[in-house]
Each structure stands twice: as C-alpha cells, then as structure tokens.
Write an enzyme that holds these catalytic residues in place. Structure first.
Site, PDB file in Angstrom:
ATOM      1  N   HIS A 129      37.680   5.851 -70.033  1.00 53.10           N
ATOM      2  CA  HIS A 129      38.546   6.381 -71.378  1.00 53.10           C
ATOM      3  C   HIS A 129      38.728   7.352 -72.434  1.00 53.10           C
ATOM      4  CE1 HIS A 129      40.079   4.938 -75.004  1.00 53.10           C
ATOM      5  NE2 HIS A 129      39.105   5.807 -75.793  1.00 53.10           N
ATOM      6  N   GLU A 130      37.228   8.155 -72.151  1.00 53.22           N
ATOM      7  CA  GLU A 130      36.506   8.815 -72.996  1.00 53.22           C
ATOM      8  C   GLU A 130      37.186  10.557 -71.980  1.00 53.22           C
ATOM      9  OE1 GLU A 130      36.329   9.023 -75.619  1.00 53.22           O
ATOM     10  OE2 GLU A 130      35.758   6.758 -75.598  1.00 53.22           O
ATOM     11  N   HIS A 133      40.928  11.036 -72.840  1.00 54.12           N
ATOM     12  CA  HIS A 133      40.734  11.864 -74.308  1.00 54.12           C
ATOM     13  C   HIS A 133      40.758  13.487 -73.748  1.00 54.12           C
ATOM     14  CE1 HIS A 133      41.640   9.298 -77.205  1.00 54.12           C
ATOM     15  NE2 HIS A 133      40.439   8.589 -76.948  1.00 54.12           N
ATOM     16  N   GLU A 198      44.880   6.174 -78.983  1.00 51.62           N
ATOM     17  CA  GLU A 198      44.051   5.583 -78.447  1.00 51.62           C
ATOM     18  C   GLU A 198      44.680   4.299 -77.157  1.00 51.62           C
ATOM     19  OE1 GLU A 198      40.349   4.697 -78.958  1.00 51.62           O
ATOM     20  OE2 GLU A 198      41.024   6.958 -79.570  1.00 51.62           O
TER      21      GLU A 198
END
Length: 287
Positions: A129-130, A133, A198
């Site tokens: 997930h990071e 980003h 998100e």
C-alpha cells in the site's frame, strides 16, 4: 470517476480557492502575494518534506530489520519501481506511512508495533500500500495540498490587514468571514484528496501483493489497535495523520467531511470487490 482525474480536479479547486482568497482579501495585490507565498512554501515543502516528516516521528533507518528491508526490496521490484529507503518508528501502535517527493527519493516508515503485532502477509500488504502511494506520487500530492492548506490559513491571518486596503473587495464583515471559511474549505479539499488517494493506494497495493484480503485483514487489525494504543508523535503532529495507512489519532473513523481516511469498513468492502473467485487481480500472491 478515475482517482487521478478526481485528484486533479480537487487540486485545481484548492489552487482556485487560494488565489480567490488572495483577491478577496487584497485585490490585485492579494493575488500577487498569494501566488508568491504559495510558490515559496511549496518549493520549500517539495525539497524538505520527507526529512521533515521523518524527523517529526523520530524515524530511524531500518538497519537491523533485514527481513523487512528484503520484503520492501522484493515488493518494489514486483511493482517495477525504485527500492525506497526503509525506516522504523519506535511506537507500539501498528501503522505505517510513505514520504518522498518522487519514486527515486521515496521512503517507507513502519512502526515497531506493526512488525510485532501483524503477520508476514499483512505486513507485506501494508508495505505494498505504501509503495503504491510512492509509485502514484501521492506523497508529493499530499505534501503540496497540506502546504496549500497551511498557506491559506496563514493568508487568512493577514485578512484584517488586507481588509483595510482600498482595493480589497471585502468589508470588515466579509474579511472576518473569509478568515473562518477559507482555511476550513482548504482543509476539506485536503481531506477529500487524502481519502481519494487511499482508495487508489489500496487497489494498487492489493495488486502488487497479489491478494486483496491480506490488506483487508491488516486494515481491520490496525484500526482495532489504533483505537486503543497511543501514537504520541502523531498526537503531537496531527497535521501528518493523513499520511498513515490508518488514522493514528483517537478519532471516529467515519466517512464524513472531516475524516482524513475513508472508513475501514468501506475500504475492506472495496478490497473484497477485487476478489473474483477468491483471487486478487494482481496475479500470483507475493512470497
């Protein structure tokens, strides 16, 4: 509407809000000052945001966590992106965030609590997930929007000064209203961008790791721990809360105007929708 287009529209709205506030508060002079102030603050944030945020949270390089650094490197190669720097936050609350102005200068920071309280697949999903980003350049977008919101708040502090000028379109009542409304509107736009990114990072991260339910499980568990365990550095720096995978502050996680994150239930539902036949769209699960 695609997340990228929605973010572009929100960014355009924030820019228009900032320039409009400058004109309302100071006429043509206000527009020029607003532009110069925004340019200066954003340039500073662009160059220094990663080190500033890491320092705020007492992050240290992950020199002794070989398993974590190997995991990050493997997932970065799977995502076809540069391997980011890896940092540890010495807090018991499971959480993580990413920073850096570009994929080449990206950094992933995870808490000690995340490593101790979540399983390997869940940790991998959080890291993915990071990485999403960073790959999507959300870290730069969120830095710019946060800086715009802060700059607009500072601009509003000059409202009484600008309101006294002859070229200001506002009277004293309008100036006072602008002092209240403009920063609030900027914060709302900032939060809307954060929530949009998100959902997109959840989707891309699930595809990187190969199993959306790993991330869904991680989100549920992090949310549960975050509600009970303090993150003191985040509490001292609430302006960075939107960077974490789950809100680190003790606040209600509902989808409302003032939420920095979508509700965990909605994020989990979106991840479950990626599971045709029980398999994520990312292909072979990582590991």
């Amino acid at each position: 509407m695609p997340a990228t287009l929605k973010t572009a529209m929100l960014m355009a709205g924030l820019t228009a809000l900032f320039m409009g506030a400058g004109w309302l508060l100071g006429g043509s002079t206000g527009v020029v000052l607003a532009f110069l102030f925004a340019a200066g603050t954003n340039l500073f944030a662009w160059w220094n945001s990663d080190t500033m945020v890491l320092r705020m949270h007492g992050a240290r390089p992950a020199t002794g966590e070989d398993g974590l650094t190997r995991m990050v490197a493997d997932l970065a190669r799977r995502a076809e992106m540069p391997v980011p720097a890896v940092y540890i936050l010495e807090t018991d609350q499971p959480n993580a965030f990413a920073t850096g102005r570009s994929p080449e200068r990206g950094a992933v920071a995870v808490t000690r609590g995340l490593l101790q309280r979540l399983g390997p697949e869940e940790i991998a999903a959080v890291v993915a997930h990071e990485l999403a980003h960073i790959r999507n350049r959300d870290t730069l977008i969120m830095t710019v929007t946060a800086t715009f919101a802060g700059a607009l708040s500072m601009l509003a502090n000059f409202a009484l000064f600008f309101g006294g000028r002859r070229d200001s379109p506002l009277g004293i009542v309008g100036v006072i209203a602008m002092m209240v409304v403009a920063p609030l509107a900027a914060v709302l736009v900032q939060m809307a961008i954060s929530r949009t990114r998100e959902y997109e990072a959840d989707r891309v991260g699930a595809e990187i790791v190969g199993n959306p339910m790993w991330l869904a499980s991680a989100l549920r568990r992090i949310q549960g721990f975050a509600a009970r365990i303090d993150n003191n550095a985040a509490e001292r720096n609430p302006g960075t809360a939107h960077m974490f995978i789950v809100n680190p502050l003790h606040a209600h996680g509902y989808d409302n105007l003032f939420a920095t994150h979508p509700s965990t239930e909605n994020r989990v539902a979106a991840l479950q929708a990626m599971m045709p036949g029980g398999q994520g769209r990312g292909g072979r699960p990582w590991g």
